[in-house]
Write an enzyme that holds these catalytic residues in place. Structure first.
Site, mmCIF file in Angstrom:
data_model
loop_
_atom_site.group_PDB
_atom_site.id
_atom_site.type_symbol
_atom_site.label_atom_id
_atom_site.label_comp_id
_atom_site.label_asym_id
_atom_site.label_seq_id
_atom_site.Cartn_x
_atom_site.Cartn_y
_atom_site.Cartn_z
ATOM 1 N N GLU A 294 0.831 -1.215 0.000
ATOM 2 C CA GLU A 294 0.000 0.000 0.000
ATOM 3 C C GLU A 294 0.858 1.254 0.000
ATOM 4 O O GLU A 294 0.449 2.298 -0.492
ATOM 5 C CB GLU A 294 -0.933 0.019 1.221
ATOM 6 N N HIS A 323 9.900 -26.071 0.762
ATOM 7 C CA HIS A 323 9.301 -27.193 0.045
ATOM 8 C C HIS A 323 8.146 -26.710 -0.820
ATOM 9 O O HIS A 323 7.254 -27.477 -1.168
ATOM 10 C CB HIS A 323 8.840 -28.247 1.055
ATOM 11 N N LYS A 436 -13.032 1.015 -1.869
ATOM 12 C CA LYS A 436 -13.952 1.242 -0.742
ATOM 13 C C LYS A 436 -15.177 2.026 -1.240
ATOM 14 O O LYS A 436 -16.310 1.711 -0.900
ATOM 15 C CB LYS A 436 -13.260 2.069 0.347
HETATM 16 O O1 PA5 Z 1 -3.320 1.117 5.876
HETATM 17 C C1 PA5 Z 1 -4.426 1.538 5.608
HETATM 18 O O2 PA5 Z 1 -4.688 2.753 5.594
HETATM 19 C C2 PA5 Z 1 -5.570 0.581 5.307
HETATM 20 O O3 PA5 Z 1 -5.146 -0.724 5.166
HETATM 21 C C3 PA5 Z 1 -6.594 0.642 6.435
HETATM 22 O O4 PA5 Z 1 -5.982 0.280 7.632
HETATM 23 C C4 PA5 Z 1 -7.774 -0.273 6.156
HETATM 24 O O5 PA5 Z 1 -8.355 0.038 4.926
HETATM 25 C C5 PA5 Z 1 -8.814 -0.140 7.265
HETATM 26 O O6 PA5 Z 1 -9.197 1.190 7.389
HETATM 27 P P1 PA5 Z 1 -9.893 1.733 8.695
HETATM 28 O O7 PA5 Z 1 -8.920 1.644 9.805
HETATM 29 O O8 PA5 Z 1 -10.253 3.145 8.365
HETATM 30 O O9 PA5 Z 1 -11.087 0.883 8.937
#
Ligand code: PA5
Length: 462
Positions: A294, A323, A436
């Site tokens: 990300e 393996h 989202k």
């Molecule tokens: O790293 C990030 O920003 C995302 O992976 C969020 O943690 C994930 O989408 C969950 O979001 P939230 O904490 O707003 O529910």
């Protein structure tokens, strides 16, 4: 302290066409790296830079409140159930797998020192959710709902189901079984938590989900099951001090970031494998994969040019994946950098009995499983070098809060430095937001009507 060796990425070991001239590259990049480190540390307190995670090791107030709450509820619950996804779940999951006794949830209460079992509901598979809910006594379960935005559909739908069940089982007292970790002001969960009067913990401003493990997001679930969170915090603080060193020769996060960046951009090694030789560290790889993917997978750079960068992270586990994946890593495309995590001293030792002495397995007798696992880590590393494949090794003296805190913090800093080297914003996630928003549209959330229409048209075609 944890240690890093990048020796097996050097051209002296794996040859000019796949390796780097490490000393030369460190010299070429020493000023750039020093500037990046100084800038990150200067920018960290500026609002909107999303660098507040660099201060989490110094957040004594959070540690205090988390510990106080944990001791207040000690003995009241049999289970802790964490609701969250992505950055709101993976850090806690990684820490709990690393720091709790193995197979924690099937130990007796005495073996767990009467601390609760812990479950992370980090997906919305109906069969798994029903399965878990059927097996938990909700009355004896403390539910920690974690979401920074306060509106993530997966987490909030889990919360809605569980809140409804808790209320039916416990009447008005259900509130005592819920604790929310969210933003201090914005989001639906913040609003609801305030209205309902839940105990809440704050995810500080400018701390993104995947960098939030050392806030209450990761610390609270761990404290609730009896882990010494101060040990973790001490590890982060010591690592933070070490990583303030602007000399690349002394800074392991900068070395790991630079080596991977150069291997990707100069040698075409655009796959980054994380392979701990420790089952306790298995979920560190899951957490790292999200952090790396990300943060570094981006369409545009800081100059708004389309770049589509980002090495692909892959998780593996030693010795299991020897393996499964190692055949590919040795002989398939030479497009990967593998980072091993090696543990010097395991908590326990397991001896292999001296039996079957005169058979082909007799050589194992009298050795320990510890010897065998580390021998496998060493031999895989050497075999990969023979095949001219670059590898790095991070060594942990022991798997404890102090060293795991160091490891995770080092990987965060490594990611931030990599973002600067790729010249991208490592702290946004437009690609996640897009999906989202499509989900909100499909599920009929108000304000998303227009997207819903476009999306329905696209769904017929795509
Ligand atoms: O790293 C990030 O920003 C995302 O992976 C969020 O943690 C994930 O989408 C969950 O979001 P939230 O904490 O707003 O529910």
């Amino acid at each position: 302290m944890i240690r890093l060796s990048c020796r097996n990425t050097d051209a002296m070991i794996i040859g000019e066409s796949d390796g780097l001239n490490l000393q030369e590259e460190f010299d070429n990049y020493k000023d750039r790296i020093a500037n990046i480190i100084v800038e990150l540390n200067q920018r960290k307190d500026k609002p909107g830079q999303w660098l507040q995670w660099m201060n989490l090791g110094y957040n004594e107030e959070t540690v205090w409140y988390v510990k106080e709450f944990a001791s207040m509820v000690e003995g009241r619950f049999d289970n802790v159930l964490v609701l969250g996804i992505g950055g709101s779940a993976l850090g806690g999951l990684a820490l709990s797998q690393a720091l709790l006794k193995p197979y924690w949830n099937i130990l007796t209460p005495e073996q767990r020192n009467n601390f609760p079992r812990i479950f992370f509901m980090d997906n919305i598979d109906p069969d798994y959710m029903n399965g878990l809910l059927d097996s938990l006594d909700l009355k004896k379960t403390l539910v920690n709902v974690i979401t920074k935005s306060g509106s993530t559909a997966e987490t909030m739908s889990q919360y809605m189901i569980i809140k409804d069940r808790l209320e039916r089982e416990l009447g008005d007292d259900y509130r005592k079984n819920i604790v929310a970790t969210t933003d201090k002001k914005i989001g639906v969960l913040r609003q609801l938590a305030d209205q309902e009067g839940y105990k809440t913990f704050v995810i500080p401003d400018d701390v993104g989900g995947r960098f939030s493990v050392f806030s209450a997001v990761g610390l609270l679930p761990l404290a609730l099951v009896g882990v010494d969170i101060e040990e973790i915090v001490n590890g982060i603080k010591d690592m933070d001090l070490a990583l303030k060193n602007t000399d690349i020769h002394q800074n392991i996060a900068a070395q790991a970031a630079l080596v991977q960046y150069l291997l990707d951009t100069k040698k075409g090694k655009n796959i980054s494998v994380m392979m701990p030789y420790s089952s306790k560290l298995k979920y560190i790889s899951d957490w790292y994969v999200q952090l790396w993917a990300e943060s570094l997978g981006k369409e545009v750079n800081n100059n708004n040019e389309v770049v589509h960068v980002g090495p692909t992270p892959v998780k593996a586990l030693g010795a299991t994946d020897q393996h499964s994946q190692i055949q590919l890593y040795n002989e398939g495309p030479n497009n990967k950098v593998i980072t091993f995590i090696r543990v010097d001293n395991f908590d326990t030792e397991l001896e292999i009995p001296k039996i079957f002495e005169y058979t082909g397995i007799g050589y194992l007798g009298g050795k320990t499983i510890n010897n065998l696992l580390n021998a496998e880590a060493d031999s895989t590393r050497v075999a990969l070098a023979d095949y001219k494949r670059p590898t790095m090794t991070i060594s942990l003296p022991e798997v404890n809060g102090y060293h795991v805190g160091q490891l995770m913090y080092m990987l965060e800093v490594q990611t931030a430095i990599s973002g600067e080297l790729y010249n991208i914003n490592a702290f946004n996630q437009p690609g996640v937001e897009q999906a989202k928003n499509y989900t909100y549209a499909l599920m009929g959330r108000s304000g998303f009507e227009e997207s819903a229409q476009t999306l329905n048209e696209k769904l017929v075609r795509v």
